[in-house]
Write a protein that holds these residues in place. Structure first.
Motif, PDB file in Angstrom:
ATOM      1  N   HIS A 197       0.844  -1.194   0.000  1.00  0.00           N
ATOM      2  CA  HIS A 197       0.000   0.000   0.000  1.00  0.00           C
ATOM      3  C   HIS A 197       0.881   1.246   0.000  1.00  0.00           C
ATOM      4  CE1 HIS A 197      -4.034  -1.671   1.448  1.00  0.00           C
ATOM      5  NE2 HIS A 197      -3.279  -2.692   1.113  1.00  0.00           N
ATOM      6  N   LEU A 198       0.669   2.122  -0.972  1.00  0.00           N
ATOM      7  CA  LEU A 198       1.332   3.414  -0.980  1.00  0.00           C
ATOM      8  C   LEU A 198       0.418   4.347  -0.190  1.00  0.00           C
ATOM      9  CD1 LEU A 198       3.127   5.084  -3.924  1.00  0.00           C
ATOM     10  CD2 LEU A 198       1.708   6.425  -2.387  1.00  0.00           C
ATOM     11  N   LEU A 199       0.876   4.796   0.972  1.00  0.00           N
ATOM     12  CA  LEU A 199       0.040   5.554   1.895  1.00  0.00           C
ATOM     13  C   LEU A 199       0.034   7.042   1.606  1.00  0.00           C
ATOM     14  CD1 LEU A 199       1.035   3.749   5.198  1.00  0.00           C
ATOM     15  CD2 LEU A 199      -0.895   3.267   3.698  1.00  0.00           C
ATOM     16  N   CYS A 200       1.207   7.639   1.416  1.00  0.00           N
ATOM     17  CA  CYS A 200       1.253   9.079   1.170  1.00  0.00           C
ATOM     18  C   CYS A 200       2.587   9.489   0.581  1.00  0.00           C
ATOM     19  CB  CYS A 200       0.955   9.871   2.444  1.00  0.00           C
ATOM     20  SG  CYS A 200       1.835   9.360   3.913  1.00  0.00           S
ATOM     21  N   ALA A 201       2.496  10.540  -0.219  1.00  0.00           N
ATOM     22  CA  ALA A 201       3.667  11.073  -0.895  1.00  0.00           C
ATOM     23  C   ALA A 201       3.555  12.591  -0.907  1.00  0.00           C
ATOM     24  CB  ALA A 201       3.740  10.536  -2.317  1.00  0.00           C
ATOM     25  N   THR A 202       4.658  13.251  -1.172  1.00  0.00           N
ATOM     26  CA  THR A 202       4.646  14.709  -1.277  1.00  0.00           C
ATOM     27  C   THR A 202       5.207  15.115  -2.637  1.00  0.00           C
ATOM     28  OG1 THR A 202       6.857  14.972  -0.323  1.00  0.00           O
ATOM     29  CG2 THR A 202       4.992  14.976   1.219  1.00  0.00           C
ATOM     30  N   ASP A 203       4.919  16.326  -3.022  1.00  0.00           N
ATOM     31  CA  ASP A 203       5.376  16.838  -4.308  1.00  0.00           C
ATOM     32  C   ASP A 203       6.895  16.771  -4.417  1.00  0.00           C
ATOM     33  OD1 ASP A 203       4.471  18.154  -6.813  1.00  0.00           O
ATOM     34  OD2 ASP A 203       5.738  19.790  -6.096  1.00  0.00           O
ATOM     35  N   ARG A 204       7.584  17.108  -3.353  1.00  0.00           N
ATOM     36  CA  ARG A 204       9.056  17.093  -3.360  1.00  0.00           C
ATOM     37  C   ARG A 204       9.595  15.681  -3.601  1.00  0.00           C
ATOM     38  NH1 ARG A 204      12.805  18.794   1.749  1.00  0.00           N
ATOM     39  NH2 ARG A 204      14.804  18.258   0.841  1.00  0.00           N
ATOM     40  N   ALA A 205       8.935  14.679  -3.044  1.00  0.00           N
ATOM     41  CA  ALA A 205       9.379  13.293  -3.188  1.00  0.00           C
ATOM     42  C   ALA A 205       9.035  12.716  -4.563  1.00  0.00           C
ATOM     43  CB  ALA A 205       8.766  12.433  -2.094  1.00  0.00           C
ATOM     44  N   ILE A 206       7.917  13.138  -5.129  1.00  0.00           N
ATOM     45  CA  ILE A 206       7.424  12.551  -6.378  1.00  0.00           C
ATOM     46  C   ILE A 206       8.041  13.185  -7.612  1.00  0.00           C
ATOM     47  CG2 ILE A 206       5.348  12.285  -7.817  1.00  0.00           C
ATOM     48  CD1 ILE A 206       5.465  10.362  -5.516  1.00  0.00           C
ATOM     49  N   GLY A 207       8.000  14.496  -7.696  1.00  0.00           N
ATOM     50  CA  GLY A 207       8.487  15.175  -8.894  1.00  0.00           C
ATOM     51  C   GLY A 207       7.517  15.040 -10.054  1.00  0.00           C
ATOM     52  N   ALA A 208       8.016  15.119 -11.267  1.00  0.00           N
ATOM     53  CA  ALA A 208       7.168  15.140 -12.466  1.00  0.00           C
ATOM     54  C   ALA A 208       6.779  13.746 -12.950  1.00  0.00           C
ATOM     55  CB  ALA A 208       7.880  15.877 -13.593  1.00  0.00           C
ATOM     56  N   TYR A 209       7.591  12.740 -12.651  1.00  0.00           N
ATOM     57  CA  TYR A 209       7.299  11.378 -13.095  1.00  0.00           C
ATOM     58  C   TYR A 209       7.473  10.432 -11.921  1.00  0.00           C
ATOM     59  CZ  TYR A 209       7.840   6.774 -15.150  1.00  0.00           C
ATOM     60  OH  TYR A 209       7.695   5.439 -15.424  1.00  0.00           O
ATOM     61  N   TYR A 210       6.540   9.473 -11.795  1.00  0.00           N
ATOM     62  CA  TYR A 210       6.674   8.497 -10.729  1.00  0.00           C
ATOM     63  C   TYR A 210       6.280   7.119 -11.224  1.00  0.00           C
ATOM     64  CZ  TYR A 210       6.423   6.192  -6.235  1.00  0.00           C
ATOM     65  OH  TYR A 210       6.634   5.326  -5.200  1.00  0.00           O
ATOM     66  N   HIS A 211       7.130   6.159 -10.938  1.00  0.00           N
ATOM     67  CA  HIS A 211       6.839   4.748 -11.222  1.00  0.00           C
ATOM     68  C   HIS A 211       6.498   4.083  -9.887  1.00  0.00           C
ATOM     69  CE1 HIS A 211       7.124   0.653 -12.726  1.00  0.00           C
ATOM     70  NE2 HIS A 211       7.887   0.403 -11.666  1.00  0.00           N
ATOM     71  N   VAL A 212       5.290   3.567  -9.773  1.00  0.00           N
ATOM     72  CA  VAL A 212       4.880   2.872  -8.553  1.00  0.00           C
ATOM     73  C   VAL A 212       5.715   1.591  -8.457  1.00  0.00           C
ATOM     74  CG1 VAL A 212       2.978   1.767  -7.332  1.00  0.00           C
ATOM     75  CG2 VAL A 212       2.549   3.836  -8.681  1.00  0.00           C
ATOM     76  N   PRO A 213       6.406   1.385  -7.321  1.00  0.00           N
ATOM     77  CA  PRO A 213       7.291   0.221  -7.201  1.00  0.00           C
ATOM     78  C   PRO A 213       6.552  -1.113  -7.336  1.00  0.00           C
ATOM     79  CG  PRO A 213       7.672   1.779  -5.406  1.00  0.00           C
ATOM     80  CD  PRO A 213       6.445   2.236  -6.136  1.00  0.00           C
ATOM     81  N   ASP A 214       7.296  -2.112  -7.797  1.00  0.00           N
ATOM     82  CA  ASP A 214       6.748  -3.463  -7.900  1.00  0.00           C
ATOM     83  C   ASP A 214       6.260  -3.918  -6.529  1.00  0.00           C
ATOM     84  OD1 ASP A 214       7.450  -3.485 -10.559  1.00  0.00           O
ATOM     85  OD2 ASP A 214       9.327  -4.605 -10.238  1.00  0.00           O
ATOM     86  N   GLY A 215       5.171  -4.636  -6.521  1.00  0.00           N
ATOM     87  CA  GLY A 215       4.594  -5.156  -5.279  1.00  0.00           C
ATOM     88  C   GLY A 215       3.503  -4.274  -4.709  1.00  0.00           C
ATOM     89  N   VAL A 216       3.486  -2.998  -5.074  1.00  0.00           N
ATOM     90  CA  VAL A 216       2.445  -2.094  -4.583  1.00  0.00           C
ATOM     91  C   VAL A 216       1.184  -2.337  -5.411  1.00  0.00           C
ATOM     92  CG1 VAL A 216       1.718   0.302  -4.290  1.00  0.00           C
ATOM     93  CG2 VAL A 216       4.073  -0.350  -3.777  1.00  0.00           C
ATOM     94  N   THR A 217       0.103  -2.710  -4.726  1.00  0.00           N
ATOM     95  CA  THR A 217      -1.162  -2.992  -5.405  1.00  0.00           C
ATOM     96  C   THR A 217      -2.248  -1.979  -5.055  1.00  0.00           C
ATOM     97  OG1 THR A 217      -1.847  -4.460  -3.604  1.00  0.00           O
ATOM     98  CG2 THR A 217      -0.706  -5.477  -5.489  1.00  0.00           C
ATOM     99  N   HIS A 218      -2.024  -1.197  -4.017  1.00  0.00           N
ATOM    100  CA  HIS A 218      -3.075  -0.323  -3.493  1.00  0.00           C
ATOM    101  C   HIS A 218      -2.524   1.093  -3.305  1.00  0.00           C
ATOM    102  CE1 HIS A 218      -6.845  -0.130  -0.899  1.00  0.00           C
ATOM    103  NE2 HIS A 218      -6.305   1.055  -0.738  1.00  0.00           N
ATOM    104  N   ILE A 219      -3.179   2.050  -3.921  1.00  0.00           N
ATOM    105  CA  ILE A 219      -2.848   3.458  -3.686  1.00  0.00           C
ATOM    106  C   ILE A 219      -3.906   3.988  -2.729  1.00  0.00           C
ATOM    107  CG2 ILE A 219      -2.669   5.754  -4.712  1.00  0.00           C
ATOM    108  CD1 ILE A 219      -1.555   4.398  -7.218  1.00  0.00           C
ATOM    109  N   ASN A 220      -3.484   4.364  -1.538  1.00  0.00           N
ATOM    110  CA  ASN A 220      -4.415   4.770  -0.493  1.00  0.00           C
ATOM    111  C   ASN A 220      -5.066   6.118  -0.774  1.00  0.00           C
ATOM    112  OD1 ASN A 220      -3.556   2.448   0.872  1.00  0.00           O
ATOM    113  ND2 ASN A 220      -3.843   3.450   2.835  1.00  0.00           N
ATOM    114  N   ARG A 221      -6.113   6.375  -0.028  1.00  0.00           N
ATOM    115  CA  ARG A 221      -6.899   7.596  -0.156  1.00  0.00           C
ATOM    116  C   ARG A 221      -6.002   8.834  -0.012  1.00  0.00           C
ATOM    117  NH1 ARG A 221     -12.352   8.926   3.334  1.00  0.00           N
ATOM    118  NH2 ARG A 221     -12.752  10.952   2.396  1.00  0.00           N
ATOM    119  N   GLY A 222      -6.046   9.678  -1.028  1.00  0.00           N
ATOM    120  CA  GLY A 222      -5.297  10.929  -0.988  1.00  0.00           C
ATOM    121  C   GLY A 222      -3.797  10.783  -1.090  1.00  0.00           C
TER     122      GLY A 222
END
Length: 190
Positions: A122-147
């Motif tokens: 589960h990817l719980l939370c991210a910030t603009d500084r951490a993500i940037g313009a492109y993001y590849h969801v890592p292998d094994g992550v099946t759920h993007i949490n609310r918000g």
């Protein structure tokens, strides 16, 4: 805040960038713009005008409430300490300058400033500084949490990898997104 106040809902002063708080309620403590419950076990919110280079969450804190740091652009780093076992949804939405770090917390994985559950599904939370313009969801992550990506306004493209579940409000205020490819593996979009 008078002594008669016994309850705050989640982040009650969101958007008030110039507000200074004089909290006289015995039920809440405010330090450097961060509002804790009286036992310092929960972070309720943070004043948007707070300028904190690095907030090491006190070890008494077990919960970061939903929307707790909503739009706090003055906080640069937050260190998740070992006793935090619950993080509400959208906790760092709009915190474009923030990077999250793990300070020995056994309940969450933090990779490149992005918070995942311990199983890394589960990817719980991210910030603009951490993500940037492109993001590849890592292998094994099946759920993007609310918000999870809420407020990541630089995000222009995302590769969902093996994601099957996208919870509601996952991309609120992601102003840079102009096109998404949702793979066939996704079975739910909130």
């Amino acid at each position: 805040i008078p002594a008669s106040v016994i309850r705050f809902e989640n982040n009650p002063f969101s958007g008030c960038t110039e507000l200074k708080l004089d909290c006289r309620s015995p039920y809440y403590i405010e330090e450097e713009g961060v509002i804790y419950n009286r036992f310092r076990t929960s972070i309720i919110g943070c004043l948007n005008g707070s300028r904190i280079d690095c907030l090491t969450v006190p070890e008494s804190v077990t919960q970061i409430g939903r929307n707790a740091f909503w739009n706090c652009k003055g906080i640069r780093r937050i260190i998740l300490t070992k006793n935090i076992d619950r993080i509400g949804y959208n906790p760092f939405a709009g915190c474009e300058n923030l990077l999250i770090e793990n300070g020995g917390n056994p309940n969450f994985c933090v990779g490149n400033g992005i918070v995942f559950d311990l199983a890394h599904t589960h990817l719980l939370c991210a910030t603009d500084r951490a993500i940037g313009a492109y993001y590849h969801v890592p292998d094994g992550v099946t759920h993007i949490n609310r918000g999870a990506f809420s407020g990541c306004k630089s995000l222009g493209e995302i590769d969902f990898g093996g994601v099957t579940y996208i919870d509601k409000s996952s991309f609120t205020n992601c102003m840079g997104l102009t096109e998404l490819y949702i793979p066939d593996a996704v079975t739910y979009i909130g």
